[in-house]
Design a protein around this motif. Sequence first.
Motif, PDB file in Angstrom:
ATOM      1  N   PRO A  83      -9.223 -16.136   0.160  1.00 22.20           N
ATOM      2  CA  PRO A  83      -9.363 -14.916   0.973  1.00 22.20           C
ATOM      3  C   PRO A  83      -7.976 -14.322   1.161  1.00 22.20           C
ATOM      4  N   PRO A  84      -7.694 -13.160   0.577  1.00 29.48           N
ATOM      5  CA  PRO A  84      -6.298 -12.694   0.516  1.00 29.48           C
ATOM      6  C   PRO A  84      -5.707 -12.407   1.892  1.00 29.48           C
ATOM      7  N   PRO A  85      -4.677 -13.130   2.285  1.00 32.96           N
ATOM      8  CA  PRO A  85      -4.029 -12.844   3.575  1.00 32.96           C
ATOM      9  C   PRO A  85      -3.264 -11.521   3.496  1.00 32.96           C
ATOM     10  N   ASN A  86      -3.135 -10.864   4.633  1.00 33.21           N
ATOM     11  CA  ASN A  86      -2.393  -9.604   4.672  1.00 33.21           C
ATOM     12  C   ASN A  86      -0.937  -9.820   4.299  1.00 33.21           C
ATOM     13  N   VAL A  87      -0.401  -8.885   3.539  1.00 32.00           N
ATOM     14  CA  VAL A  87       0.968  -8.998   3.052  1.00 32.00           C
ATOM     15  C   VAL A  87       1.979  -8.758   4.169  1.00 32.00           C
ATOM     16  N   THR A  88       1.490  -8.377   5.360  1.00 30.12           N
ATOM     17  CA  THR A  88       2.377  -7.957   6.447  1.00 30.12           C
ATOM     18  C   THR A  88       3.161  -9.088   7.107  1.00 30.12           C
ATOM     19  N   GLY A  89       2.691 -10.291   7.041  1.00 28.27           N
ATOM     20  CA  GLY A  89       3.379 -11.304   7.833  1.00 28.27           C
ATOM     21  C   GLY A  89       3.278 -12.695   7.276  1.00 28.27           C
ATOM     22  N   SER A  90       3.156 -13.670   8.161  1.00 30.81           N
ATOM     23  CA  SER A  90       3.127 -15.076   7.793  1.00 30.81           C
ATOM     24  C   SER A  90       1.733 -15.649   8.012  1.00 30.81           C
ATOM     25  N   SER A 122      -2.827 -11.509  -2.314  1.00 27.97           N
ATOM     26  CA  SER A 122      -2.608 -10.983  -0.966  1.00 27.97           C
ATOM     27  C   SER A 122      -3.186  -9.578  -0.867  1.00 27.97           C
ATOM     28  N   ASP A 123      -3.446  -9.171   0.369  1.00 35.61           N
ATOM     29  CA  ASP A 123      -4.081  -7.889   0.664  1.00 35.61           C
ATOM     30  C   ASP A 123      -3.016  -6.879   1.082  1.00 35.61           C
ATOM     31  N   HIS A 124      -3.160  -5.628   0.607  1.00 32.60           N
ATOM     32  CA  HIS A 124      -2.156  -4.606   0.931  1.00 32.60           C
ATOM     33  C   HIS A 124      -2.198  -4.203   2.401  1.00 32.60           C
ATOM     34  N   ALA A 125      -3.302  -4.489   3.099  1.00 30.64           N
ATOM     35  CA  ALA A 125      -3.418  -4.272   4.559  1.00 30.64           C
ATOM     36  C   ALA A 125      -2.952  -2.876   4.958  1.00 30.64           C
ATOM     37  N   GLN A 464      -6.810   7.707   7.666  1.00 32.66           N
ATOM     38  CA  GLN A 464      -5.824   8.779   7.480  1.00 32.66           C
ATOM     39  C   GLN A 464      -4.448   8.151   7.253  1.00 32.66           C
ATOM     40  N   LEU A 465      -4.248   7.663   6.039  1.00 32.34           N
ATOM     41  CA  LEU A 465      -3.041   6.915   5.700  1.00 32.34           C
ATOM     42  C   LEU A 465      -2.410   7.460   4.427  1.00 32.34           C
ATOM     43  N   TRP A 466      -1.143   7.093   4.205  1.00 34.55           N
ATOM     44  CA  TRP A 466      -0.483   7.373   2.925  1.00 34.55           C
ATOM     45  C   TRP A 466      -0.485   6.137   2.031  1.00 34.55           C
ATOM     46  N   TRP A 467      -0.573   4.962   2.621  1.00 34.49           N
ATOM     47  CA  TRP A 467      -0.503   3.705   1.885  1.00 34.49           C
ATOM     48  C   TRP A 467      -1.913   3.139   1.726  1.00 34.49           C
ATOM     49  N   GLY A 468      -2.304   2.840   0.495  1.00 33.52           N
ATOM     50  CA  GLY A 468      -3.620   2.274   0.261  1.00 33.52           C
ATOM     51  C   GLY A 468      -4.298   2.913  -0.940  1.00 33.52           C
ATOM     52  N   HIS A 469      -5.568   2.605  -1.130  1.00 33.79           N
ATOM     53  CA  HIS A 469      -6.342   3.158  -2.238  1.00 33.79           C
ATOM     54  C   HIS A 469      -6.741   4.598  -1.919  1.00 33.79           C
ATOM     55  N   GLN A 470      -6.243   5.548  -2.696  1.00 35.82           N
ATOM     56  CA  GLN A 470      -6.628   6.940  -2.464  1.00 35.82           C
ATOM     57  C   GLN A 470      -8.097   7.132  -2.807  1.00 35.82           C
ATOM     58  N   ILE A 471      -8.796   7.855  -1.957  1.00 31.86           N
ATOM     59  CA  ILE A 471     -10.227   8.063  -2.155  1.00 31.86           C
ATOM     60  C   ILE A 471     -10.447   8.895  -3.420  1.00 31.86           C
ATOM     61  N   PRO A 472     -11.251   8.377  -4.353  1.00 31.14           N
ATOM     62  CA  PRO A 472     -11.449   9.070  -5.634  1.00 31.14           C
ATOM     63  C   PRO A 472     -12.516  10.150  -5.546  1.00 31.14           C
ATOM     64  N   ALA A 473     -12.268  11.162  -4.718  1.00 31.58           N
ATOM     65  CA  ALA A 473     -13.271  12.211  -4.517  1.00 31.58           C
ATOM     66  C   ALA A 473     -12.580  13.568  -4.459  1.00 31.58           C
ATOM     67  N   TYR A 474     -13.269  14.585  -4.960  1.00 31.11           N
ATOM     68  CA  TYR A 474     -12.737  15.936  -5.056  1.00 31.11           C
ATOM     69  C   TYR A 474     -13.736  16.915  -4.447  1.00 31.11           C
ATOM     70  N   CYS A 475     -13.222  17.808  -3.593  1.00 30.29           N
ATOM     71  CA  CYS A 475     -14.054  18.859  -3.018  1.00 30.29           C
ATOM     72  C   CYS A 475     -14.050  20.039  -3.990  1.00 30.29           C
ATOM     73  N   MET A 521      -5.178  14.283   0.289  1.00 30.97           N
ATOM     74  CA  MET A 521      -3.988  13.471   0.029  1.00 30.97           C
ATOM     75  C   MET A 521      -3.726  12.447   1.122  1.00 30.97           C
ATOM     76  N   SER A 522      -4.251  12.677   2.319  1.00 26.59           N
ATOM     77  CA  SER A 522      -3.932  11.788   3.442  1.00 26.59           C
ATOM     78  C   SER A 522      -5.099  10.915   3.853  1.00 26.59           C
ATOM     79  N   GLU A 523      -6.026  10.671   2.925  1.00 25.20           N
ATOM     80  CA  GLU A 523      -7.136   9.774   3.216  1.00 25.20           C
ATOM     81  C   GLU A 523      -7.117   8.608   2.244  1.00 25.20           C
ATOM     82  N   ARG A 524      -7.271   7.420   2.796  1.00 25.67           N
ATOM     83  CA  ARG A 524      -7.299   6.208   1.988  1.00 25.67           C
ATOM     84  C   ARG A 524      -8.514   5.387   2.398  1.00 25.67           C
ATOM     85  N   LEU A 525      -8.917   4.489   1.501  1.00 24.53           N
ATOM     86  CA  LEU A 525     -10.012   3.586   1.826  1.00 24.53           C
ATOM     87  C   LEU A 525      -9.482   2.442   2.665  1.00 24.53           C
ATOM     88  N   CYS A 526     -10.302   1.978   3.618  1.00 25.89           N
ATOM     89  CA  CYS A 526      -9.876   0.892   4.495  1.00 25.89           C
ATOM     90  C   CYS A 526      -9.798  -0.416   3.712  1.00 25.89           C
TER      91      CYS A 526
END
Length: 526
Positions: A83-90, A122-125, A464-475, A521-526
Amino acid sequence: MDLVLLVSPTKGQRWKEKEVIKYDRGTEQGEKKDISGPLPPSYSPSYVEAAWYSWWVKQGFFKPEFQRKIPHATPEIFSLCIPPPNVTGSLHLGHALTVAIEDSLVRWKRMLGQKVLWVPGSDHAGIATQAIVEKTLWKEQGLSRHDLGRDVFLETVWNWKNEKGDTIYHQLKSLGASLDWDRCCFTMDRNFSRAVAEAFIRLHEDGLLSRRKSLVSWSCALRSAISDIEVESRTLTGKTYLSVPGYQGKVPFGLLFSFAYPTEDGDDEIRVATTRPETMLGDTAVAVHPEDLRYQKFHGKKLRHPFSGMLIPVVTHNLVNPEFGTGAVKVTPAHSPVDFEMAQSLGLPMLSVIGENGAMTEASGDWIQGVQRFDAREKVISGLKERGLYRGDSEHSMHLPICSRSGDVIEHLLKSQWFVNCTTMAQKALEAVDSGCLKLTPSYHQKTWRNWLSNCSDWCVSRQLWWGHQIPAYCVTLAQPYQVDENEELWIAAHSETEARNKASVILGRPDEELHLRRGMSERLC
């Protein structure tokens, strides 16, 4: 450092440091440990564990291919991912326990001769990592991510991940976890990002994922929607002062405020009670229970809003609890889940008066626009007092929703977000256990299973993030500008703009050059 408790018949037993015995036989990295000499006089983990792990890895003992070298090999395959631990810490104790159990399983399976693969990673968290990097930037340089810009900020996050992310892997190796490090994964690796996008596209095309306007749990500190499991409920038994991000002093909670709504002609009033008087600027009705005799004379009448002067209706609904407060409740559909449900069934308008940053919006009125929500509370109360409509406050026990990531008080905001329809999937999961197709061990966990999956709500998966998987959707809209209802926008899920354009052209029956595509541009998947 090894510690030992000295057992003594005298008083005052004390912990004292035990001498750490180091292994210093000169074994090269990756070479087999020299154990020909005498052992230390007492057990020392540092001595016993030294030098073995690098040799195990070099020999390939943890790789599934090593099975070919053992005489008792069997055709069975045993594979699992950590289970990938978050990359943020220990790692914490929970991680260590999980790893110990999984390591015991994979080593046992290897001893049985099975082909075993245990994949590390590890998880990008998304939220956690972005929040940590932002705090570091502000502390060290006095800069926000907006000061840096998107590209530079993302480069900064990647640098932080590369510098700090290896800590977890070093800890896993220190635990002796028999992972295949040549297959190490990170959830933002190219292949994984494409897999996430593919899952999103399939869910969207199957009608299980869609974009719509609804209430979400919002953290003003993070400027993002968060999931329900990231919301902690804090129980308050009365007036309690709490620290809230962005506020100098502590903010009081656990109070019930009462004020009056005058009738249209001003000859009567209805008193309402609320823990959030600042949201009354977004009230679009006052609701009472249909069988509450105290308010039957008000059915169908209108009340005048103290600040806007707008006339709002008195409505009846079974969701109203006659025993709460005065038995009459203000209806603020854009800031309360219960009120939102009432408004949908009664066709009431929804007025958003608190913005993403926690400040009052233009819809709340020029006199209070831009004021932070809990400062606005005092202004609203003062305004009610000036108009002779304030009826007092009292201590009140309540459950306050708190963001587990930021410690911020959660706001319920009406936002266009991406939601996964969980109803059908939850029902199938329940049926699988009920039919015996899926067995839970121990069986008493079936109750927990049902509690989690019964009355399952849709899952908001956008952040509403800059870091993470960008949502693959177009309006998609026509190239010529025109007004479009936000709830009727055409969204196409695709791996690229070209793929989305082709799909949209087929759906709309219009040539490519007439289509305009926009990607958030400012939406990412959780």
